[in-house]
Design a protein around this motif. Structure first.
Motif, PDB file in Angstrom:
ATOM      1  N   ASP A 148       7.225  64.000   5.142  1.00  0.00           N
ATOM      2  CA  ASP A 148       6.264  64.066   6.455  1.00  0.00           C
ATOM      3  C   ASP A 148       6.264  65.896   6.836  1.00  0.00           C
ATOM      4  OD1 ASP A 148       4.853  62.688   8.604  1.00  0.00           O
ATOM      5  OD2 ASP A 148       6.469  63.187   9.870  1.00  0.00           O
ATOM      6  N   TYR A 204       5.931  51.743   5.876  1.00  0.00           N
ATOM      7  CA  TYR A 204       5.536  52.821   6.791  1.00  0.00           C
ATOM      8  C   TYR A 204       4.876  52.078   7.941  1.00  0.00           C
ATOM      9  CZ  TYR A 204       5.601  57.182   4.464  1.00  0.00           C
ATOM     10  OH  TYR A 204       5.883  58.388   3.713  1.00  0.00           O
ATOM     11  N   PHE A 221       2.285  58.839   3.058  1.00  0.00           N
ATOM     12  CA  PHE A 221       2.566  60.245   2.207  1.00  0.00           C
ATOM     13  C   PHE A 221       1.159  60.363   1.244  1.00  0.00           C
ATOM     14  CE2 PHE A 221       4.063  62.893  -0.961  1.00  0.00           C
ATOM     15  CZ  PHE A 221       4.041  64.148  -0.383  1.00  0.00           C
ATOM     16  N   ARG A 227       4.635  56.985  10.594  1.00  0.00           N
ATOM     17  CA  ARG A 227       4.038  58.051  10.483  1.00  0.00           C
ATOM     18  C   ARG A 227       3.024  57.938   9.208  1.00  0.00           C
ATOM     19  NH1 ARG A 227       4.519  62.039  13.619  1.00  0.00           N
ATOM     20  NH2 ARG A 227       4.245  63.478  11.885  1.00  0.00           N
TER      21      ARG A 227
END
Ligand SMILES: [Zn+2]
Length: 362
Positions: free
Chosen positions: A195, A129, A137, A134
């Protein structure tokens, strides 16, 4: 609070008033002990209210750093400290500061405070990540449910069993986050699909997701941030690519190799490792050694000594719920003599960052 914890706090307070901490921290005995501290995140906003075990507020972090200074601690870079530990040449009251995962908050919150003290630090970076920059999660999923705790969530398309969930109960939120994570994993969603799932959850809960994204809450360090931190002398070390230590040798080595490749784009070759979730097996040491990894840290509280296993080095996880006197107990070494519960180690956790193109995860 448990009876054991209450008794411990009373003992620690008494020891501090009797200046036992003071005597121990200057002792010859403490000179051969190394305290490795671990942090996960320093809040950019309200993350420590969402998960006080994972995040501390910037004020709390600054107080901890001041305590290290007040106790006259020698804060050393990890590699230097371990060499001195193994050759019995540590300075008095030695401490190492480590940060797991490599959250963007390290750059924005922890590092400016560390710079005020002029102290070195190690970031154990999990790289997936960081590259796909982003929100992470699993943790963002849980954070969004907490942000929307006064709402009802329609879980259609988010989990196998659609339901209308009242999120004002922490157990409901925990179970819901787990069900959504399992659903995404079993549906073999790509990172981009996961996402999208986060955007849907935020939308249904009317949480201002754009502000969260702009603040980069629960994001990992970007390439630019890593480059700058490495140039400033922060050590970037190994924590696996997908926050996962596979059980087979071949997959374990592949995971480490991918993590190492990501790190050397920004800095020197990493030689130190921390176990994701603190979970390890006895044979991991031999596997790590074959990759020229010289040390591995756990999440088991303690002080490392010259006789500690290089691949099972104890570390104290500092959290919002740790009282300052407890930290001081560890700084002095006194807490090593107190009884403590063994940390529960999660036996097998699937990778956070399941990517359907990575076929070696079965
Ligand atoms: Zn981690």
């Amino acid at each position: 609070m448990t009876v054991l914890r209450t008794a411990k706090l009373l003992t620690l307070s008494a020891a501090r008033s009797l200046r036992v901490f003071e005597a121990l921290r200057r002792s010859e005995w403490r000179k051969n002990q190394l305290l490795i501290l671990a942090y996960h995140g320093v809040s950019q906003d309200d993350e420590h209210l969402w998960d006080p075990e994972l995040f501390v507020s910037p004020e709390c972090f600054a107080t901890r750093m001041q305590a290290l200074k007040d106790y006259g601690c020698h804060v050393l870079p990890l590699n230097d400290a371990l060499e001195k530990l193994w050759t019995k040449t540590l300075p008095p009251c030695s401490v190492v500061l480590t940060f797991d995962d490599g959250g963007c908050d390290f750059y924005r919150r922890a590092f400016p405070i560390l710079r005020q003290f002029n102290w070195p630090a190690t970031v154990y970076l999990t790289s997936y990540y960081s590259r796909y920059n982003r929100p992470v999660f699993d943790v963002m999923c849980s954070y969004l449910l907490w942000k929307g705790q006064d709402r009802i969530l329609d879980t259609t398309g988010l989990m196998t069993q659609p339901a209308m969930l009242q999120l004002n109960n922490s157990r409901v939120r925990k179970n819901a986050a787990h069900a959504i994570q399992v659903f995404a994993r079993e549906s073999r969603f790509s990172a981009a699909q996961k996402d999208d799932l986060l955007s849907t959850i935020a939308e249904r809960l009317e949480v201002d997701y754009q502000t969260i994204l702009t603040k980069r809450i629960l994001h990992l360090l970007s390439a630019e941030e890593l480059t700058e931190l490495a140039a400033e002398g922060v050590d970037i070390e190994l924590h696996t690519h997908r926050h996962y230590a596979p059980k087979s040798r071949e997959c374990f080595l592949a995971e480490l190799e991918e993590n190492r490749k990501a790190i050397v784009q920004f800095t020197k070759v990493p030689h130190h490792f921390s176990y994701p979730h603190g979970s390890y097996e006895d044979h991991f040491g031999e596997w790590l050694g074959s990759l020229e990894v010289f040390s591995a840290t756990t999440c088991e509280p303690g002080l490392a000594t010259n006789s500690s296993d290089h691949y099972k080095l104890p570390r104290l996880i500092d959290t919002s719920s740790l009282e300052l006197v407890e930290l001081e107990g560890w700084i002095s070494g006194f807490s090593k003599f107190l009884p403590r519960k063994r940390m529960a180690v999660t036996p097998h956790i699937p990778p956070y960052y399941y990517d359907m193109n990575q076929s070696h995860f079965k």
